[in-house]
Design an enzyme around this catalytic site. Structure first.
Site, short mmCIF file in Angstrom:
data_model
loop_
_atom_site.label_atom_id
_atom_site.label_comp_id
_atom_site.label_asym_id
_atom_site.label_seq_id
_atom_site.Cartn_x
_atom_site.Cartn_y
_atom_site.Cartn_z
N HIS A 187 99.01 103.02 29.01
CA HIS A 187 100.44 103.31 28.92
C HIS A 187 101.16 102.02 28.50
CE1 HIS A 187 100.62 101.25 32.73
NE2 HIS A 187 99.75 102.11 33.25
N GLU A 188 102.49 102.09 28.47
CA GLU A 188 103.26 100.92 27.98
C GLU A 188 103.00 99.65 28.79
OE1 GLU A 188 107.53 101.57 27.36
OE2 GLU A 188 106.94 103.63 26.91
N VAL B 94 105.96 97.06 34.15
CA VAL B 94 106.83 97.82 33.24
C VAL B 94 107.23 99.10 33.98
CG1 VAL B 94 106.97 98.98 30.99
CG2 VAL B 94 105.64 96.87 31.23
N HIS C 16 100.08 98.66 29.99
CA HIS C 16 98.88 98.02 29.42
C HIS C 16 99.21 97.40 28.06
CE1 HIS C 16 96.90 101.30 31.89
NE2 HIS C 16 96.29 100.23 32.33
N MET D 121 91.13 100.17 32.73
CA MET D 121 90.27 101.34 32.93
C MET D 121 90.68 102.45 31.95
SD MET D 121 89.26 101.43 36.90
CE MET D 121 90.70 102.23 37.52
N GLY D 122 91.44 102.06 30.89
CA GLY D 122 91.82 103.05 29.88
C GLY D 122 92.99 103.91 30.35
N ARG E 215 98.20 106.77 37.09
CA ARG E 215 98.20 107.84 38.10
C ARG E 215 99.49 108.67 38.08
NH1 ARG E 215 94.58 104.10 40.87
NH2 ARG E 215 92.62 105.22 41.11
N LYS F 1 105.18 102.06 35.78
CA LYS F 1 104.23 102.79 34.91
C LYS F 1 102.84 102.66 35.49
CE LYS F 1 106.94 103.02 30.94
NZ LYS F 1 107.14 104.09 29.99
N GLN G 240 95.59 92.84 43.78
CA GLN G 240 94.45 92.66 42.86
C GLN G 240 94.57 91.32 42.13
OE1 GLN G 240 92.63 95.74 40.20
NE2 GLN G 240 93.95 94.82 38.66
O1 PAF Z 1 93.56 97.19 37.13
C1 PAF Z 1 92.59 97.83 36.66
O2 PAF Z 1 92.75 98.67 35.77
C2 PAF Z 1 91.19 97.60 37.22
O3 PAF Z 1 91.22 97.39 38.59
C3 PAF Z 1 90.44 96.46 36.50
C4 PAF Z 1 91.12 95.11 36.70
C5 PAF Z 1 90.35 96.77 35.01
C6 PAF Z 1 89.01 96.34 37.05
O4 PAF Z 1 88.30 97.52 36.88
#
Ligand code: PAF
Length: 282
Positions: free
Chosen positions: A34-35, A178, A37, A30-31, A189, A186, A155
């Site tokens: 951070h490290e 991480v 991702h 979702m953009g 939020r 990390k 998730q």
């Molecule tokens: O983990 C996330 O950032 C979101 O839940 C995802 C998997 C991109 C779905 O919107």
């Protein structure tokens, strides 16, 4: 690295990659990267010729009182981080591109059982939103594999189940959480925390580590351990949503004989909801 905003552009770029026999890895985000991702993108780039990172703040997975509007949109900074992590293509669609008929008229994906407890119980509809958008992303990108962070443990379980149940030919890869030096996982939020809250936040991981130690030392009184964990969080100034000791595979309450156990926690610090988890084998 290219950025595309429409499904049409995405499909045309991926068609030619596929024609050239290239493997495709997807990292859904979702953009506000951070490290954590970046580590997912690096992992994907080790195995795929083409890495697609999607950046989409998915309105369907936010509840009415949640932080959809204040969720940071930082595309330019995200693009810089992705370029240096080996990403090939950014897919950054608008909500209209993904849900042209609006959320109410959108077909949804419901994943039973594993979606229902923990965060699913506290955030009704959340996992329906995640499952729907992830299924759509799989259909849009048609990757060989997709990488998700283990920080969002439930998730990941939901996505593994939907992929299995719907026979989606995508391999799901989990990547380790991480952490900051003080143990805080990390998360996008974390940026919402005040300086004072940030100083308290590592208690979440410390509590996980403390309860994990007690489990590995042989305690099996899970209810008391969960209560003790919630008390420790409250005393530090957090408001626990849940602290659950579960079977790592089913996410059902762990029994005294379960060997693979995961500790799942969600707690509010001010208005920020932090989640984390720790898995152990005993
Ligand atoms: O983990 C996330 O950032 C979101 O839940 C995802 C998997 C991109 C779905 O919107």
């Amino acid at each position: 690295m290219r950025t595309v905003h429409s499904l049409k552009e995405l499909r045309s770029m991926l068609r030619s990659a596929r024609q050239q026999g290239k493997t495709i890895g997807l990292v859904p985000t979702m953009g506000n990267l951070h490290e954590g991702h970046v580590s997912l993108v690096r992992k994907a780039s080790e195995a795929a010729d083409v890495v697609v990172t999607s950046i989409f703040v998915n309105p369907m997975q936010f509840g009415a009182n949640e932080d959809l509007d204040k969720y940071p949109r930082t595309l330019a900074e995200d693009q810089d981080k992705l370029a240096s992590a080996g990403n090939t293509l950014v897919f950054a669609p608008s909500p209209e591109e993904i849900y042209p008929e609006g959320l109410a008229r959108q077909t949804k994906v419901v994943v039973p059982d594993v979606s229902e407890s923990h965060c699913g119980a506290s955030r009704p509809g959340h996992f329906e939103g995640v499952a729907t958008v992830v299924t759509m992303l799989f259909n849009m990108v048609q990757p060989d594999f997709a990488v998700f962070g283990e920080k969002d443990f439930q998730q990941l379980a939901v996505i593994r189940k939907l992929t299995r149940d719907l026979l989606i030919p995508v391999e799901i890869i989990g990547a380790p959480t991480v952490r900051e030096d003080d143990g805080l996982a990390k998360s996008s939020r974390n940026g919402f925390l005040s300086k004072q809250e940030r100083a308290i936040a590592p208690v979440v991981y410390q509590t996980l580590a403390n309860i994990a130690t007690q489990l590995t030392q042989g305690r099996t009184d899970h209810d008391s351990l969960e209560r003790e964990a919630c008390e420790a969080l409250s005393q530090a100034g957090l408001r626990p949503d849940y602290f659950n000791i579960v079977n790592s595979h089913t996410l059902e309450p762990a029994t005294a004989t379960d060997q693979e156990i995961t500790l799942l926690v969600a707690a509010f610090l001010g208005t920020t909801r932090l989640i984390d988890n720790l898995s152990i084998t005993r």
